[in-house]
Design an enzyme around this catalytic site. Structure first.
Site, PDB file in Angstrom:
ATOM      1  N   TRP A 164       0.857  -1.181   0.000  1.00 45.48           N
ATOM      2  CA  TRP A 164       0.000   0.000   0.000  1.00 45.48           C
ATOM      3  C   TRP A 164       0.898   1.238   0.000  1.00 45.48           C
ATOM      4  CZ3 TRP A 164      -4.927   1.401  -0.700  1.00 45.48           C
ATOM      5  CH2 TRP A 164      -5.322   2.671  -0.279  1.00 45.48           C
ATOM      6  N   ILE A 165       0.667   2.154  -0.937  1.00 47.79           N
ATOM      7  CA  ILE A 165       1.462   3.380  -1.040  1.00 47.79           C
ATOM      8  C   ILE A 165       0.564   4.569  -0.731  1.00 47.79           C
ATOM      9  CG2 ILE A 165       2.912   4.820  -2.520  1.00 47.79           C
ATOM     10  CD1 ILE A 165       4.076   2.047  -1.908  1.00 47.79           C
TER      11      ILE A 165
ATOM     12  N   ASP B 104       1.964   2.990 -19.878  1.00 45.38           N
ATOM     13  CA  ASP B 104       0.616   3.523 -19.668  1.00 45.38           C
ATOM     14  C   ASP B 104       0.702   4.709 -18.716  1.00 45.38           C
ATOM     15  OD1 ASP B 104      -2.129   3.826 -19.768  1.00 45.38           O
ATOM     16  OD2 ASP B 104      -2.599   2.084 -18.531  1.00 45.38           O
TER      17      ASP B 104
END
Length: 289
Positions: free
Chosen positions: A94-95, A196
């Site tokens: 999780w960032i 992307d």
């Protein structure tokens, strides 16, 4: 899904109690969850309507970027290769953080440094995805050949099959493909690209450090990546200034930028329909009238 997540955490060695499982944004294609245990925080994606290699190539892309030791990415902790409609999970760190005044400047410099990591050939060793659309790859000596066959022609075939390519547009695409060598160089360094890179695929982490997420990696002309950063309004000026200082941009960028953006416009045409048709037509008009 919660039971699958709990089983996955045990499988990766986190036997601590689960404090939070909360669905979060970032799940346009997948279901996405914030998970907190007593040991650490996770971002977990789940999907039961994907090819077996869907999460594997995303994990491989994240690890390819991590290996450059340039721009940060979340650590890949585990992934599934589901078959027969079974649900698969991708588990990464999780960032979370708050942008600092220098975050986008750091991002520009670090992306430039990532682009300086190069391969001997263009493309990628596995087929990947952009959104829900498959991207055929392979390794090519010529960037021109790769871009024509694996990128533009691939999306053209999809557009025809989906009814997104009326006859006039299809004929102009055919002319453009025949003349592609008028603008696209065959010989450019094959830089490692995120593939992307738009504003939704990076985020600030601790201390404002920028992180890239959701890659669709390839080796190719770095101007292809820069062109996409400008499709939906671009990044802040300090991103481009820092990039140029770290890795000057060649003069031919203005000649190829719309042509490189055409690929992503075709992708959006195939994902979202004719609302992107006029943008495709404008690029075709610019190059072949």
């Amino acid at each position: 899904m919660e039971q699958l997540i709990r089983e996955k955490l045990t499988a990766i060695g986190d036997f601590s109690s689960v404090n939070t499982i909360r669905q979060v944004g970032g799940g346009d294609i997948n279901q996405a969850y914030y998970v907190r245990t007593q040991e650490r925080e996770y971002f977990i994606k789940g999907n039961n309507n994907i090819p077996p290699h869907f999460f594997r190539v995303e994990a491989k892309g994240l690890r390819s970027i991590a290996e450059t030791r340039t721009v940060a990415v979340p650590e890949v902790l585990d992934y599934d290769e589901p078959e027969n409609g079974k649900t698969g999970l991708l588990v990464i760190d999780w960032i979370e953080g708050i942008p600092a005044s220098t975050t986008t400047e750091q991002l520009g410099r670090k992306v430039a440094e990532m682009h300086q990591h190069q391969n001997s050939q263009h493309g990628f060793c596995e087929d990947t995805f952009i959104g829900t659309l498959p991207q055929p790859n392979g390794l090519f000596d010529s960037w021109l050949t790769y871009y024509r066959e694996q990128r533009l022609e691939s999306q053209l075939h999809t557009a025809v099959s989906q009814g997104n390519m009326p006859e006039k547009r299809r004929k102009r695409m055919a002319v453009l493909l025949d003349r592609l060598d008028d603008w696209i160089p065959a010989s450019v360094p094959p830089s490692l690209l995120h593939g992307d890179l738009w504003g939704g695929n990076w985020l600030p982490g601790p201390d404002g450090e920028p992180f890239l997420v959701d890659p669709s990696v390839l080796y190719g002309d770095r101007l292809f990546e820069l062109a996409f950063t400008e499709v939906f309004g671009g990044f802040p000026d300090d991103f481009y200034k820092a990039y140029r200082e770290a890795y000057p941009i060649p003069d031919y960028y203005s000649d190829v930028k719309p042509l490189y953006q055409l690929y992503y416009l075709l992708v959006h045409l195939n994902m979202f329909g004719e609302v992107y048709g006029p943008s495709v037509d404008r690029v075709l008009s610019e190059y072949i009238g």
